[in-house]
Design an enzyme around this catalytic site. Sequence first.
Site, mmCIF file in Angstrom:
data_model
loop_
_atom_site.group_PDB
_atom_site.id
_atom_site.type_symbol
_atom_site.label_atom_id
_atom_site.label_comp_id
_atom_site.label_asym_id
_atom_site.label_seq_id
_atom_site.Cartn_x
_atom_site.Cartn_y
_atom_site.Cartn_z
ATOM 1 N N ASP A 336 131.107 85.913 -66.660
ATOM 2 C CA ASP A 336 130.655 87.145 -66.026
ATOM 3 C C ASP A 336 129.129 87.205 -66.032
ATOM 4 O O ASP A 336 128.493 86.865 -67.039
ATOM 5 C CB ASP A 336 131.243 88.325 -66.806
ATOM 6 C CG ASP A 336 130.839 89.664 -66.239
ATOM 7 O OD1 ASP A 336 131.200 89.946 -65.087
ATOM 8 O OD2 ASP A 336 130.151 90.422 -66.955
ATOM 9 N N GLU A 371 129.888 83.435 -62.315
ATOM 10 C CA GLU A 371 129.535 84.512 -61.395
ATOM 11 C C GLU A 371 128.012 84.432 -61.294
ATOM 12 O O GLU A 371 127.306 84.860 -62.224
ATOM 13 C CB GLU A 371 129.975 85.867 -61.928
ATOM 14 C CG GLU A 371 129.652 87.005 -60.972
ATOM 15 C CD GLU A 371 130.002 88.380 -61.534
ATOM 16 O OE1 GLU A 371 130.419 89.242 -60.748
ATOM 17 O OE2 GLU A 371 129.832 88.591 -62.754
#
Length: 658
Positions: A336, A371
């Site tokens: 993330d 990401e």
Amino acid sequence: MTSLAAGKPAPLGASYDGKGVNFALFSAHAERVELCVFDEQGNEQRFDLPARSGDIWHGWLAAAGPGLRYGYRVHGPWDPAQGHRFNPAKLLIDPSAHRVEGDLPDDERLHGGMWQPDRRDSAAVAPKSQVVDLRYDWRGDKPPRTPWGETVIYEAHVKGLTLLNPQLPEAIRGTYKALGHPAMIAYFKSLGISALELLPVAQFASEPRLQRMGLSNYWGYNPLAWFALDPRYASDPDRALDEFRDAVKALHAAGIEVILDIVLNHSAEIDLEGPTVSLRGIDNRSYYWVREDSDYHNWTGCGNTLNLSHPGVVEWARQCLRFWVDECHVDGFRFDLASVMGRTPEFRQDAPLFEAIRRDSVLSQVKLIAEPWDIGPGGYQVGNFPPLFAEWNDHFRDSARRFWLQQNVSLGDFAQRFAASSDLFARDGKPPSATVNLVTAHDGFTLRDCVCFNQKHNEANGEENRDGTNNNYSNNHGIEGLEANFAVIERRRASAHALLTTLLLAQGTPMLLAGDEQGHSQHGNNNAYCQDNALTWLDWRQANPGLTAFTAALIHLRRRIPALTRNRWWQEGDGNVRWLNRNAQPLTAAEWQQGAACMQIQLSDRWLLTLNATAEVVDMVLPEGEWRAVPPFAGEDNPVIMAVWHGPAHGVCVFQRS
């Protein structure tokens, strides 16, 4: 238990050896570290960690074992101007703990103080770390090691995926156990996915702001303990770790990989007004990026940012990832806000954590997915991660949606994304699988909402609909909301089919959001991070079986097309791809610049995709040869040979040449 032996500095955390427990904690600026152990009644006993090796404090406690509840009190300077916020009044979670008992309450006693230390003791309300015996019988487990070119990822939430599945025993719905149940595995196999990517399962906390509104953090992107399985997804919280490992073992036996979404970018301590429950009190200046005014660089939007360029923090993060691979046998990670991992503070491909992963003989062999952005300066890094990483590709998402739903992207841009975004990823030796293609993900509209809503509807989140992106590139086809007349429903169905076909038959690594294949809607909420309710749980009884079958057929079709599975860049004239107009002629320079229109994509010579993104029926002349439509666009025994495709508005079809 009167004193500790010196023990050893590795590994970090609490390690049980059958005779006692070794405790090891990184803190570069501490002056003294107390280990605090608690009995069943909550009585506390304190021991100084007697040894220090470099910046690792450690000690070995004889006769201690699994189940022991503990925490730390760390002594050092209180000097916010220098980034130091030591406060021994605060009981601290071991950042390498394998279990944490208790939730993180909204209690002022957890606050460490802004500019002066808060002297209230927090032990009565602070979560406690717990010693865990990590032994597990992995005999017979074999990681699938699916080649990247054959990988199809399915992004899912443990609870949201399984809670309402009537095929599961009620007692295990919403849990790790459900993931490994034969009913779920049969579903995964019938769908055809190769990897299950789980939203965070490491223990997380709900932000105080949400607690005050009666909401909770549902997605899990607010980490409290990076090495600990969250017990909320266990049918028996005391067996959370083993229930997860049982599921991994069962999934592996079925040939399905497990990828974890990991949050190595911030912590649940939030900003300076948040609780002091771990890293802030252990070594604030080392673990976080601290500004000159003593506040945090908030490159995550969550109040703080981990400093993953500090050697001690890099080693802690490396050991965290090794725990999940070594002890839980996961097959990879999705990181993330992964640009944080490369900050020094500017982003670098050779950042310390990236180099530590590259040099690690285990971590360098698992699937790594970034990401590739954060919200800080220079945080958008799509295509710039080291070669070991695949990356989420928002260019693909936006181009696919704009092509089918907005009709405002050129054929050239769409083709670039369909061909694995070579402009972004064909460098540094990266293969086409380096792009993780998606049209939806956990954040944003679901597929159904993309074709039913023009505007987000996030009122339930308590922020007056301010949260969530406004750039959805969606199209409600004339009516806002799920209810519509037959004509609108048919247009929506065609658009959803077109988006799924684009996703699953494009070059690169496809990622399917769980529920998209069932027609799941979040009623226009494009930021459902705090909605632990029927809005986000998949309603299996209301699933669209036709859409599920359509999706499965596309995934199985994908595996039959060599141009999509070989994981090699397409080159002019190599037979992998031809780009044709509606008359089966090569696209002209002018046609490449046209907005959404019609095109044909011939793959591996024998396969043909015909695309009509216009609002009109278009006749398309197929290339020379005998072409038959294939499932899911026709039956298995389709005898019809076509020379012209009468392409419906927003329509797509796939043909095979005899």
